[in-house]
Design a protein around this motif. Structure first.
Motif: not given
Length: 122
Positions: A8-13, A87-89, A32-35
Motif C-alpha cells: 500500500v502506498v500512502v501519500l501524505g503521511t 491512498v491519496w491523502n 507500506v510505502v510512506l510518502a
C-alpha cells in the motif's frame, strides 16, 4: 488479515489521517510505502510500521515536483515489485490570505497542483 502480502502506498503521511491509514494497513498485513515531504516524520512512522511486523519504505517527496510521481513509483516497484493500493491523502494548499490581497496565480497554482499531482502519480 485483509491486506496480507499486499503493498500500500500512502501519500501524505503526516501526523493525522495518513499516519492512521498507514498503521491500519500494516496491522492488516500490508507492507507500506510512506510518502510525504518531511523525512523525519516518515522515518518515525516507518519504525511504528516495522514494530507491527511489516516493512516500510520511506520516500520523501514533494508532489509539486513534476518528477515526483515517477520517482515514487520507481522506488515502490524497486522495493516491492508491485503495488496493490494507493491512498491519496495529500493536498497542496493555496495561499490562505485575505481575498483582496491574494495573488490569483498563487491560488491557481495551489488548486491546480492537486489534480495534476494525482494524475502524475497514478
Amino acid at each position: 488479515m485483509m491486506l496480507d502480502g499486499k503493498t500500500v502506498v500512502v501519500l501524505g503521511t503526516g501526523p493525522g489521517v495518513g499516519r492512521s491509514i498507514a498503521l491500519a494497513s500494516a496491522r492488516e498485513g500490508a507492507d507500506v510505502v510512506l510518502a510525504a515531504r518531511t523525512e523525519s516524520r516518515l522515518r518515525e512512522l516507518a519504525k511504528e510500521v516495522e514494530e507491527l511486523g511489516r516493512r516500510a519504505l520511506v520516500v520523501p517527496i514533494d508532489l509539486t515536483n513534476p518528477d515526483a510521481g515517477e520517482q515514487l513509483a520507481a522506488a515502490a516497484v524497486a522495493e516491492y515489485g508491485e503495488v496493490q493500493a494507493l491512498v491519496w491523502n495529500m493536498l497542496v494548499m493555496p495561499p490562505l490570505k485575505d481575498l483582496m490581497k491574494v495573488d490569483a496565480a498563487g491560488v491557481q497554482d495551489g488548486l491546480g497542483a492537486n489534480p495534476i499531482a494525482a494524475l502524475r502519480v497514478v
